[in-house]
Motif scaffolding. Structure first.
Motif, PDB file in Angstrom:
ATOM      1  N   TYR A 118       0.820  -1.213   0.000  1.00 56.10           N
ATOM      2  CA  TYR A 118       0.000   0.000   0.000  1.00 56.10           C
ATOM      3  C   TYR A 118       0.855   1.266   0.000  1.00 56.10           C
ATOM      4  O   TYR A 118       2.055   1.218   0.262  1.00 56.10           O
ATOM      5  N   VAL A 119       0.207   2.349  -0.323  1.00 52.14           N
ATOM      6  CA  VAL A 119       0.790   3.687  -0.552  1.00 52.14           C
ATOM      7  C   VAL A 119       1.699   3.643  -1.773  1.00 52.14           C
ATOM      8  O   VAL A 119       1.333   4.093  -2.858  1.00 52.14           O
ATOM      9  N   SER A 120       2.922   3.101  -1.619  1.00 51.50           N
ATOM     10  CA  SER A 120       3.841   2.898  -2.752  1.00 51.50           C
ATOM     11  C   SER A 120       3.887   4.097  -3.702  1.00 51.50           C
ATOM     12  O   SER A 120       3.908   3.942  -4.922  1.00 51.50           O
ATOM     13  N   ALA A 121       3.887   5.298  -3.129  1.00 53.12           N
ATOM     14  CA  ALA A 121       3.943   6.508  -3.952  1.00 53.12           C
ATOM     15  C   ALA A 121       5.319   6.663  -4.578  1.00 53.12           C
ATOM     16  O   ALA A 121       6.332   6.263  -3.995  1.00 53.12           O
ATOM     17  N   ASN A 122       5.365   7.240  -5.780  1.00 49.32           N
ATOM     18  CA  ASN A 122       6.651   7.507  -6.434  1.00 49.32           C
ATOM     19  C   ASN A 122       7.513   8.391  -5.526  1.00 49.32           C
ATOM     20  O   ASN A 122       7.012   9.387  -4.976  1.00 49.32           O
ATOM     21  N   PRO A 123       8.796   8.083  -5.377  1.00 49.56           N
ATOM     22  CA  PRO A 123       9.669   8.900  -4.526  1.00 49.56           C
ATOM     23  C   PRO A 123      10.112  10.170  -5.256  1.00 49.56           C
ATOM     24  O   PRO A 123      11.311  10.431  -5.425  1.00 49.56           O
ATOM     25  N   THR A 124       9.130  10.947  -5.676  1.00 51.10           N
ATOM     26  CA  THR A 124       9.428  12.159  -6.450  1.00 51.10           C
ATOM     27  C   THR A 124       8.801  13.400  -5.826  1.00 51.10           C
ATOM     28  O   THR A 124       8.813  14.468  -6.429  1.00 51.10           O
ATOM     29  N   GLY A 125       8.221  13.254  -4.637  1.00 49.44           N
ATOM     30  CA  GLY A 125       7.577  14.400  -4.010  1.00 49.44           C
ATOM     31  C   GLY A 125       6.866  13.995  -2.726  1.00 49.44           C
ATOM     32  O   GLY A 125       6.931  12.843  -2.283  1.00 49.44           O
ATOM     33  N   THR A 126       6.176  14.961  -2.151  1.00 48.71           N
ATOM     34  CA  THR A 126       5.521  14.776  -0.859  1.00 48.71           C
ATOM     35  C   THR A 126       4.226  13.985  -1.001  1.00 48.71           C
ATOM     36  O   THR A 126       3.520  14.099  -1.997  1.00 48.71           O
ATOM     37  N   LEU A 127       3.903  13.191   0.015  1.00 52.32           N
ATOM     38  CA  LEU A 127       2.647  12.441   0.019  1.00 52.32           C
ATOM     39  C   LEU A 127       1.466  13.388   0.143  1.00 52.32           C
ATOM     40  O   LEU A 127       1.463  14.296   0.978  1.00 52.32           O
ATOM     41  N   HIS A 128       0.439  13.165  -0.680  1.00 50.12           N
ATOM     42  CA  HIS A 128      -0.747  14.035  -0.647  1.00 50.12           C
ATOM     43  C   HIS A 128      -1.895  13.355   0.090  1.00 50.12           C
ATOM     44  O   HIS A 128      -1.760  12.244   0.611  1.00 50.12           O
ATOM     45  N   VAL A 129      -3.047  14.025   0.121  1.00 51.15           N
ATOM     46  CA  VAL A 129      -4.168  13.540   0.928  1.00 51.15           C
ATOM     47  C   VAL A 129      -4.702  12.196   0.427  1.00 51.15           C
ATOM     48  O   VAL A 129      -5.201  11.386   1.220  1.00 51.15           O
TER      49      VAL A 129
END
Length: 544
Positions: A118-129
């Protein structure tokens, strides 16, 4: 108690020499219809060719006596309604006090090995809502499934390969040069976030202009920038109460040859073909509902996102997990069929992958839509949420609605210190109980071993006892259906039952036996509130 009712019915049917019947027992919404009800008599109508009320009479006549059951009646076309002796409900207190932190544990999962990614956001910026909702939901689900006997592993997939990382490198180098006072222009498709400016300044402060002389500048910046972004992501997630067991690097799929192994597996299974110079996966032939075949390798030799995802999921399954759960954003809905098809193509079953989709969050403040952060003027981030309302409120509000429904999150309500704030309402119940127990301890009027269940038969005590008893079942249902919001619903019900009890009964009285019984009851409520809040990563304050 429900299991006891089923057992009583089974014994009656055995006496009547009736077998092969699945007995269902439910809780009537209207308590006038008993505490439990079964339609087993109506199920047997076709088999026995009798009026269901007649069958019900025969079943009741053969139900063995039980100290916990006050009476059994027939209602309507043939429902069998059971009325439980109110005093027997008090036994749940003994169990809760004995189990303490373990109350709510169940073995629904039976040790099934599950990988939750889960989450697994690209490491290119801040996590959003949107990432915040994914994080709150998924971490709560992991806690609930673990409590329900699943062997859970929590994983974050780091997208540290591909074009988005190339753009990150370019962006970081430009900001680094700008921090050095050099002329450098940001490309239009670069990352323009504030964190990249901070990264550029950090590179300048740490290395001065020495990096400009490095022949491996891009490679160095790639590793440094990804590590920098992941450190920020881990910090925000940690402050939000999340922990992971594994951080898995996409880059390692290529370095360890896992992509090549996955492609070889697909070729062996015979579900790939070449067309127009590209390599395709025949997803339409794999029974998962995909509407067209998918490209794995483009004509120019570059790989699609699906290719690395296939390699990653093969690796997950090869690690011995029985079930994979991916929690993805609303824009990934169309991705499910092709991903399941790839699982089938590699010789696994489609139902070994469960993809859960998170719907969007709309942020409000007193009913007015909020899109931008006051601090940065940019989109609201996870850090903004934590700073604005605190991790507890953010997590509770993000979990309290079903993941597949749109969520309105109102900052003003989340900060309200009144019963209008659902989290405050629950936490205040816990804090109020702690206050009563402190008062009782001061008066040396506090011995939980002395509890007379016969003194807990008033309307509000009975409602509390019933609500407490349902908790393990609620936890199991939340785990099985992947629905953490059931825990929030339960918390509201338990807090409501407690507040009604408190407003109707004086807990500490001159009657020592009554006081002891009430203290034992509210201690059981306190334990259950704390345990349920912990399942969604929210604190249970002792003072408010």
């Amino acid at each position: 108690m429900k299991n006891k009712i089923v057992e009583l019915l089974q014994n009656s049917l055995k006496t009547l020499e009736i077998d092969g019947v699945d007995i269902y027992v439910e809780t009537p919404k209207n308590t006038d219809n008993g505490d439990f009800s079964s339609n087993v008599a109506m199920q047997l109508t076709r088999v026995l060719r009798k009026n269901p009320r007649v069958i019900a009479e025969e079943i009741i006549a053969n139900i063995p006596a039980d100290d916990a059951v006050e009476k059994v009646e027939i209602a309507g076309p043939g429902f069998i309604n059971f009325y439980v002796k109110k005093s027997s409900l008090g036994s749940i207190i003994e169990k809760i006090l004995a189990d303490d932190c373990k109350y709510g544990e169940n073995n629904t999962g039976q040790g099934k090995k599950v990988l939750l990614e889960y989450v697994s956001a690209n490491p290119t910026g801040t996590l959003h809502v949107g990432h915040a909702r994914n994080a709150a939901y998924s971490d709560s689900l992991a806690r609930i499934m673990k409590k329900s006997g699943y062997d859970i592993s929590r994983e974050y997939y780091i997208n540290d390969a591909g074009n988005q990382i190339n753009n990150l490198v370019i962006s970081a180098i430009v900001r680094y040069k700008q921090a050095l006072g050099l002329e450098a222009e940001m490309p239009e498709d670069a990352y323009h976030g504030e964190d990249i400016k901070v990264l550029g300044q950090k590179l300048k402060d740490e290395f001065s202009d020495s990096l400009l002389e490095r022949e491996d500048l891009e490679s160095f910046i790639r590793d440094y920038a990804v590590a920098y972004e992941m450190d920020n992501i881990k910090k925000d997630l940690g402050d939000f109460g999340l922990e992971y067991d594994v951080y898995f690097s996409e880059k390692s799929l290529y370095e360890d040859g896992l992509v090549d192994k996955a492609m070889a597996s697909l070729r062996e299974q015979g579900f790939v073909y070449e067309k127009d110079g590209a390599l395709w996966l025949e997803t339409t032939a794999l029974g998962t509902g995909d509407d067209k075949d998918r490209v794995l390798i483009k004509a120019d030799g570059t790989l699609t996102y699906l290719t690395s995802d296939i390699a990653y999921h093969k690796n997950k399954l090869d690690r011995g997990f029985d079930l994979l759960i991916d929690v993805l954003g609303a824009d990934h809905h169309g991705y499910i069929a092709r991903l399941k098809a790839s699982i089938v193509a590699m010789g696994y079953k489609a139902d070994q992958l469960e993809v859960l989709i998170m719907q969007m969050v709309q942020l409000l403040n007193n009913g007015e839509v909020v899109k931008m952060s006051k601090r940065t003027g940019k989109a609201i981030t996870l850090r903004d949420l934590i700073d604005e309302v605190g991790a507890d409120a953010a997590r509770y509000f993000l979990v309290m609605r079903s993941a597949d429904s749109h969520l309105d999150f109102d900052f003003a309500v989340a900060k309200e210190q009144s019963s209008d704030n659902p989290l405050y309402y629950v936490q205040y119940a816990h804090a109020r109980i702690c206050s009563i127990l402190r008062q009782a301890a001061e008066q040396e009027n506090y011995n939980l071993d002395k509890c007379d269940y016969e003194l807990l038969t008033d309307e509000y005590s009975v409602e509390l006892l019933k609500t407490l008893a349902y908790y393990p079942e609620i936890v199991a249902q939340a785990a099985t259906n992947y629905e953490p919001h059931r825990i929030c619903n339960y918390l509201q019900n338990l807090a409501s039952a407690f507040h009604k009890f408190y407003n109707s009964n004086k807990v500490i009285t001159e009657n020592a036996e009554q006081t002891q019984s009430y203290l034992a009851l509210i201690t059981a409520v306190k334990i259950t509130l704390r345990n349920a809040l912990e399942l969604i990563g929210v604190s249970a304050p002792e003072k408010m």
